[in-house]
Scaffold this active site. Structure first.
Site, PDB file in Angstrom:
ATOM      1  N   LYS A  85       0.813  -1.134   0.287  1.00  0.00           N
ATOM      2  CA  LYS A  85       0.053  -0.061   0.021  1.00  0.00           C
ATOM      3  C   LYS A  85       0.939   1.238   0.049  1.00  0.00           C
ATOM      4  O   LYS A  85       0.580   2.103  -0.717  1.00  0.00           O
ATOM      5  CB  LYS A  85      -0.988   0.077   1.120  1.00  0.00           C
ATOM      6  CG  LYS A  85      -1.957  -1.218   1.053  1.00  0.00           C
ATOM      7  CD  LYS A  85      -2.953  -1.124   2.123  1.00  0.00           C
ATOM      8  CE  LYS A  85      -2.424  -1.540   3.633  1.00  0.00           C
ATOM      9  NZ  LYS A  85      -2.243  -2.850   3.633  1.00  0.00           N
ATOM     10  N   THR A  86       2.091   1.302   0.927  1.00  0.00           N
ATOM     11  CA  THR A  86       2.872   2.419   0.928  1.00  0.00           C
ATOM     12  C   THR A  86       3.505   2.626  -0.327  1.00  0.00           C
ATOM     13  O   THR A  86       3.548   3.769  -0.888  1.00  0.00           O
ATOM     14  CB  THR A  86       3.767   2.380   2.145  1.00  0.00           C
ATOM     15  OG1 THR A  86       3.127   2.169   3.285  1.00  0.00           O
ATOM     16  CG2 THR A  86       4.628   3.484   2.183  1.00  0.00           C
ATOM     17  N   ASP A 130      -0.955   6.215   6.705  1.00  0.00           N
ATOM     18  CA  ASP A 130      -1.352   4.818   7.074  1.00  0.00           C
ATOM     19  C   ASP A 130      -2.160   4.433   8.197  1.00  0.00           C
ATOM     20  O   ASP A 130      -2.129   5.465   9.151  1.00  0.00           O
ATOM     21  CB  ASP A 130       0.178   4.279   7.284  1.00  0.00           C
ATOM     22  CG  ASP A 130       0.411   2.848   7.155  1.00  0.00           C
ATOM     23  OD1 ASP A 130      -0.927   2.108   6.615  1.00  0.00           O
ATOM     24  OD2 ASP A 130       1.372   2.029   7.237  1.00  0.00           O
ATOM     25  N   THR A 179      -5.698  -1.740   7.113  1.00  0.00           N
ATOM     26  CA  THR A 179      -5.881  -3.192   6.882  1.00  0.00           C
ATOM     27  C   THR A 179      -7.150  -3.541   7.492  1.00  0.00           C
ATOM     28  O   THR A 179      -7.675  -4.521   7.441  1.00  0.00           O
ATOM     29  CB  THR A 179      -5.111  -3.929   7.989  1.00  0.00           C
ATOM     30  OG1 THR A 179      -5.297  -3.270   9.310  1.00  0.00           O
ATOM     31  CG2 THR A 179      -3.375  -3.782   7.586  1.00  0.00           C
ATOM     32  N   ARG A 238       6.199  -8.406   1.217  1.00  0.00           N
ATOM     33  CA  ARG A 238       7.111  -8.022   2.253  1.00  0.00           C
ATOM     34  C   ARG A 238       7.848  -9.249   2.936  1.00  0.00           C
ATOM     35  O   ARG A 238       9.084  -9.055   3.145  1.00  0.00           O
ATOM     36  CB  ARG A 238       6.266  -7.317   3.162  1.00  0.00           C
ATOM     37  CG  ARG A 238       7.264  -6.844   4.640  1.00  0.00           C
ATOM     38  CD  ARG A 238       6.690  -6.102   5.557  1.00  0.00           C
ATOM     39  NE  ARG A 238       6.066  -4.793   5.116  1.00  0.00           N
ATOM     40  CZ  ARG A 238       4.929  -4.358   5.608  1.00  0.00           C
ATOM     41  NH1 ARG A 238       4.232  -5.076   6.376  1.00  0.00           N
ATOM     42  NH2 ARG A 238       4.752  -3.217   5.147  1.00  0.00           N
TER      43      ARG A 238
END
Ligand code: ADE
Length: 352
Positions: A85-86, A130, A179, A238
């Site tokens: 997302k980032t 975030d 999330t 990740r």
């Protein structure tokens, strides 16, 4: 790190907690501080592998915004941690040719924190927040007119002398990430023009992501080695990058300067007890407890948590989701049950 790197296998007596796991998708410090880590992020939409629908939608929106010379509509990105997302917010800024200011809701505790960010935005810049579901009510209420009318309503002074001052803001784009989309208030959710979910990645995309990262890290892995990491990373880039770093460690120590193969990947990841499907010691402890002490279940969450020495909420939020996703565990009204796929994976016969 709580992962214990001795004897992998069925009898795992040493305790592995659900915190700081190699396969936890939540960010660990090393994910951002490891050397060259930032260089692994794709910078442009064309470099961003997977999430095809998301890329299509955002590519059109970016081109339209550029065509109109306006800011991109506000974007809400939601989905499990570790899926990018980032990274996508940074890619959007790059595509738009503007800066991206990055923050997270817990850092915006005081009204002045969010005011400071908003008043310093340049035209068409991105503000990435975030964990946006964690904004305070005051911060949210400052955001509503900012998002809708590019206006900041400030209260200056206190008590009977308090006044409202309005500041105009330049056109900007808020990119929110969460999330837990369901935890967002509806007034906030309704102010996003684009609401997009990130999905777990398929094996081919993951293999391509691993391959790309090996190139950027100056490593050489053969196709099977890339595939092996892709299989064990829980659909999450990740985690794939983290596993790749652990493979690199073993390659360094073993003095492997040639092509890294699947056997070396297996050696490195077995050392960290990450098995062929990406389960770690915590996952297997839960399934084994159910199988060995309760005939496969059903067992209530509280009982399981007490036996494992975990907090029930952690077990539910951190350990169970991946087992449920793989279909190794079921939540039933009477408690948790190991499925036949779960039994098979642990080497038990399919029927209790
Ligand atoms: N690294 C992490 N996520 C990625 C993605 N979606 N595409 C390319 N490289 C990545």
């Amino acid at each position: 790190m709580a992962i214990v790197s001795s004897s992998a296998g069925r009898a795992e007596s040493s305790k592995t907690t659900a915190k700081n796991r190699l396969v936890d998708a939540a960010p660990l410090p090393e994910d951002t501080t490891a050397p060259r880590e930032d260089g692994l992020r794709p910078r442009r939409l064309d470099d961003y592998i997977g999430q095809h629908e998301l890329k299509q939608v955002l590519s059109i929106a970016v081109q339209a915004a550029i065509g109109r010379g306006d800011a991109l509509d506000h974007v809400l990105l939601y989905g499990p941690p570790g899926l990018g997302k980032t990274t996508m917010a940074l890619v959007l800024a790059e595509e738009l040719g503007v800066k991206c200011r990055i923050t997270s809701a817990p850092a915006l505790e005081r009204p002045r924190d969010i005011v400071g960010l908003l008043v310093n935005l340049q035209p068409r810049e991105l503000l990435f927040i975030d964990e946006i579901h964690r904004l305070t009510r005051v911060a949210e209420e400052l955001l509503y007119p900012a998002m809708e009318d590019r206006r900041l309503d400030l209260t200056v002074g206190k008590g009977s002398t308090a006044r409202t001052r309005t500041l105009d803001l330049p056109p900007f784009t808020l990119v929110g990430a969460t999330t837990r989309a369901g935890a967002l208030s509806s007034p906030l959710r309704d102010r996003f023009g684009l609401i997009q979910r990130l999905e777990f990645y398929g094996i081919d995309d993951l293999r391509a992501i691993v391959k790309r990262a090996t190139g950027l890290l100056g490593l050489q892995l053969n196709e099977e080695a890339c595939l092996e990491i892709a299989r064990r990373c829980r659909g999450t880039p990740r985690i794939a990058n983290r596993l790749l770093r652990r493979v690199r460690d073993v390659a360094t120590v073993r003095g492997v300067s040639t092509l890294i193969d699947a056997a070396l990947v297996d050696e490195a990841l077995s050392l960290h007890r990450v098995d062929g499907r990406g389960l770690d010691a915590s996952d297997r402890r839960l399934l084994e407890l159910l199988l060995e002490s309760h005939g496969g279940g059903p067992v209530g969450l509280e009982t399981l948590a007490a036996a494992l020495g975990e907090d029930p909420a952690t077990l539910e939020a951190v350990v169970e989701p991946f087992l449920l996703q793989l279909g190794f565990l079921q939540r039933t009204p009477r408690g948790r049950v190991v499925t036949s796929a779960g039994r098979r994976h642990l080497g038990w016969s399919e029927q209790p």
